[in-house]
Write a protein that holds these residues in place. Structure first.
Motif, short mmCIF file in Angstrom:
data_model
loop_
_atom_site.label_atom_id
_atom_site.label_comp_id
_atom_site.label_asym_id
_atom_site.label_seq_id
_atom_site.Cartn_x
_atom_site.Cartn_y
_atom_site.Cartn_z
N GLY A 81 72.44 61.20 -25.89
CA GLY A 81 71.81 59.90 -26.10
C GLY A 81 71.20 59.30 -24.85
N VAL A 82 70.66 60.18 -23.99
CA VAL A 82 70.02 59.72 -22.77
C VAL A 82 68.63 60.35 -22.68
CG1 VAL A 82 72.21 59.39 -21.55
CG2 VAL A 82 71.02 61.60 -21.39
N ALA A 83 67.88 60.05 -21.64
CA ALA A 83 66.57 60.65 -21.42
C ALA A 83 66.72 61.98 -20.69
CB ALA A 83 65.70 59.70 -20.60
N PRO A 213 73.83 53.77 -11.69
CA PRO A 213 73.71 54.47 -10.42
C PRO A 213 75.03 54.70 -9.70
CG PRO A 213 73.12 52.18 -10.14
CD PRO A 213 73.37 52.36 -11.61
N SER A 214 76.13 54.17 -10.24
CA SER A 214 77.42 54.28 -9.56
C SER A 214 78.24 55.48 -10.02
CB SER A 214 78.23 53.00 -9.78
OG SER A 214 78.57 52.83 -11.15
N VAL A 215 77.76 56.21 -11.04
CA VAL A 215 78.54 57.31 -11.63
C VAL A 215 77.64 58.51 -11.87
CG1 VAL A 215 79.99 58.03 -13.57
CG2 VAL A 215 80.05 55.65 -12.80
N ILE A 216 78.18 59.69 -11.60
CA ILE A 216 77.57 60.92 -12.08
C ILE A 216 78.66 61.68 -12.82
CG2 ILE A 216 77.99 62.18 -9.90
CD1 ILE A 216 75.38 63.75 -10.53
N ARG A 217 78.34 62.07 -14.06
CA ARG A 217 79.28 62.84 -14.89
C ARG A 217 78.87 64.31 -14.88
NH1 ARG A 217 78.62 59.96 -20.42
NH2 ARG A 217 76.67 59.24 -19.45
N MET A 218 79.86 65.20 -14.90
CA MET A 218 79.58 66.62 -14.94
C MET A 218 80.36 67.28 -16.07
SD MET A 218 79.27 67.77 -10.95
CE MET A 218 78.06 66.97 -9.88
N ARG A 219 79.65 68.13 -16.81
CA ARG A 219 80.24 68.87 -17.93
C ARG A 219 79.83 70.33 -17.84
NH1 ARG A 219 80.07 64.85 -23.27
NH2 ARG A 219 81.10 63.08 -22.25
N THR A 220 80.38 71.14 -18.73
CA THR A 220 80.20 72.58 -18.58
C THR A 220 80.17 73.30 -19.92
OG1 THR A 220 81.10 74.55 -17.50
CG2 THR A 220 82.69 72.99 -18.39
N ALA A 238 71.85 58.79 -13.04
CA ALA A 238 70.65 57.97 -12.93
C ALA A 238 69.47 58.85 -12.50
CB ALA A 238 70.87 56.85 -11.92
N PRO A 239 68.28 58.58 -13.01
CA PRO A 239 67.13 59.45 -12.73
C PRO A 239 66.86 59.68 -11.25
CG PRO A 239 66.60 57.94 -14.51
CD PRO A 239 67.93 57.51 -13.97
N ASP A 240 66.99 58.65 -10.42
CA ASP A 240 66.72 58.83 -8.98
C ASP A 240 67.68 59.84 -8.37
OD1 ASP A 240 64.65 57.05 -9.06
OD2 ASP A 240 65.77 55.36 -8.20
N LEU A 241 68.95 59.77 -8.76
CA LEU A 241 69.93 60.72 -8.25
C LEU A 241 69.64 62.13 -8.77
CD1 LEU A 241 72.52 61.50 -6.78
CD2 LEU A 241 73.83 60.68 -8.76
N ILE A 242 69.34 62.24 -10.05
CA ILE A 242 69.05 63.55 -10.63
C ILE A 242 67.84 64.18 -9.95
CG2 ILE A 242 68.36 64.77 -12.72
CD1 ILE A 242 71.32 63.88 -12.66
N ARG A 243 66.79 63.39 -9.70
CA ARG A 243 65.60 63.91 -9.02
C ARG A 243 65.90 64.36 -7.59
NH1 ARG A 243 62.83 59.70 -11.72
NH2 ARG A 243 63.12 58.35 -9.91
N SER A 244 66.87 63.71 -6.96
CA SER A 244 67.20 64.06 -5.58
C SER A 244 67.72 65.49 -5.45
CB SER A 244 68.21 63.07 -5.02
OG SER A 244 67.65 61.77 -4.91
N PHE A 245 68.32 66.00 -6.52
CA PHE A 245 68.81 67.38 -6.46
C PHE A 245 67.67 68.38 -6.24
CE2 PHE A 245 72.53 65.41 -8.26
CZ PHE A 245 73.58 66.25 -7.93
N ASP A 246 66.47 68.02 -6.66
CA ASP A 246 65.33 68.92 -6.47
C ASP A 246 65.05 69.18 -4.99
OD1 ASP A 246 64.81 69.42 -9.13
OD2 ASP A 246 63.32 67.81 -9.33
#
Length: 368
Positions: A81-83, A213-220, A238-246
């Motif tokens: 349920g996210v982008a 922006p205060s949480v990142i969840r990880m699943r597998t 949050a999109p900014d954090l996800i983009r930073s992985f690039d």
């Protein structure tokens, strides 16, 4: 020059890994395990749809995988349920952990975790020069309030929390985690490891907004979906954090067969429900075997059960060694007082029959 010029940090680190694999133990003992119940793998296996998809894709293995994992990310975003911009796919949670720590942690930066929690996270933190600050478990649960307090004390940039927890199998209500975010220090990120959440009771998953922006969840896909060997994890942030992985990730780290297999597994909801039911039965069976041997199984929201051996860590290690000698691969927590337990992964009926046969003589040997 006799050796490469390693960095000072690398020279300071021990040359070891967080876990000794069962294959290495089998080589050391000169025989295979009769029951592989130590790595929290899904012994029931992946969806047949996933296997079929990976087989069909094998003929395209000459191609690089999609570096954006677009189709899988889109499907995960729909399921969560996210982008799509909130989703990152990587080489298992372990790979995602390494990249997140690389993004945030430099030499001397403070990181807070629980003493005895997932060692691979600690491995990445020390590998980038971070300083670990640990708090003890409370009643075999990670202590959410203590984690927040320690983060304030040391100015932490990152907090690690697994929910449900490994190695104890305990869990927090998701709403309690969301409420605790009010205590999160400014500029600190909560890393919420939800590797086992598909096995947990309703309400365990934290209802965190995808753009928080205060949480990142990880699943597998390694646990409930039975694809540990394919190495597929994903993060929601949050999109900014996800983009930073690039900026730092391995853009071709996800192979084609893993991507299509994960997509097929995600769509096979009937298989997932069947796995969840089998794991619930196996947890009850492990608890019964423990009780028959005067041991106590802790309540679990995962695909493993921590069994309290009733004494100290030395005794539990003796039980573990005796089980391994009898062909049963299990593991245990590393830190007292949780090291009074052994940790047994859920298995098929035949695997648990091997455990049931091996445990009484193993206990007798440890007691003797």
């Amino acid at each position: 020059m006799d050796t490469p010029r390693y960095t000072d940090l690398v020279q300071s680190l021990p040359a070891n890994v967080p876990f000794v694999g069962p294959e290495e133990q089998e080589r050391a003992r000169g025989a295979p395990f009769a029951a592989r119940l130590g790595a929290n793998e899904n012994i029931f296996g992946p969806s047949p749809s996933a296997i079929a998809a990976m087989r069909a894709e094998a003929e395209n293995v000459w191609k690089y995988g999609d570096p954006t994992s677009h189709d899988l990310r889109a499907a995960l975003a729909d399921a969560m349920g996210v982008a799509t911009g909130n989703i990152l796919v990587g080489e298992g949670i372990d790979g995602l952990l390494g990249n997140l720590v690389r993004l945030l942690i430099g030499p001397g930066d403070a990181v807070v975790t629980s003493d005895g929690a997932y060692p691979t996270f600690n491995y990445h933190v020390t590998g980038f020069g971070g300083v670990l600050h640990k708090v003890p478990y409370r009643d075999d649960h990670e202590d959410l309030a203590a984690l927040m307090t320690r983060a304030h004390e040391v100015g932490a940039k990152l907090i690690y929390l697994a929910n449900p927890d490994n190695p104890m199998g305990t869990w927090h209500q998701g709403t309690d985690i969301v409420a605790a975010l009010d205590q999160l220090p400014e500029g600190c990120l909560l890393l919420l490891d939800e590797a086992y959440v598909e096995f947990a009771p309703e309400g365990t998953a934290a209802p965190v907004a995808g753009n928080d922006p205060s949480v990142i969840r990880m699943r597998t896909f390694s646990k409930a979906y039975g694809m540990a060997g394919a190495r597929i994890g994903y993060a929601i942030g949050a999109p900014d954090l996800i983009r930073s992985f690039d900026k730092i990730r391995n853009h071709f780290g996800m192979n084609r067969m893993a991507q299509v297999g994960a997509l097929a597994a995600l769509n096979d909801t009937a298989w997932l429900a069947d796995i969840q039911a089998k794991v619930a039965v196996a947890r009850n069976t492990i608890a019964r075997i423990a009780a028959e041997n005067s041991l106590v199984a802790l309540p679990s929201a995962t695909n493993f059960v921590a069994v309290d051996c009733g004494r100290d860590g030395d005794f539990a290690r003796a039980v573990l060694a005796a089980l391994v000698a009898r062909g049963v691969f299990v593991r245990m927590p590393f830190v007292a007082p949780q090291d009074r337990c052994i940790r047994i992964s859920c298995g098929r009926p035949g695997d648990l029959e091997v455990l049931a046969d091996a445990l009484p003589p193993a206990l007798a040997e440890a007691r003797g």
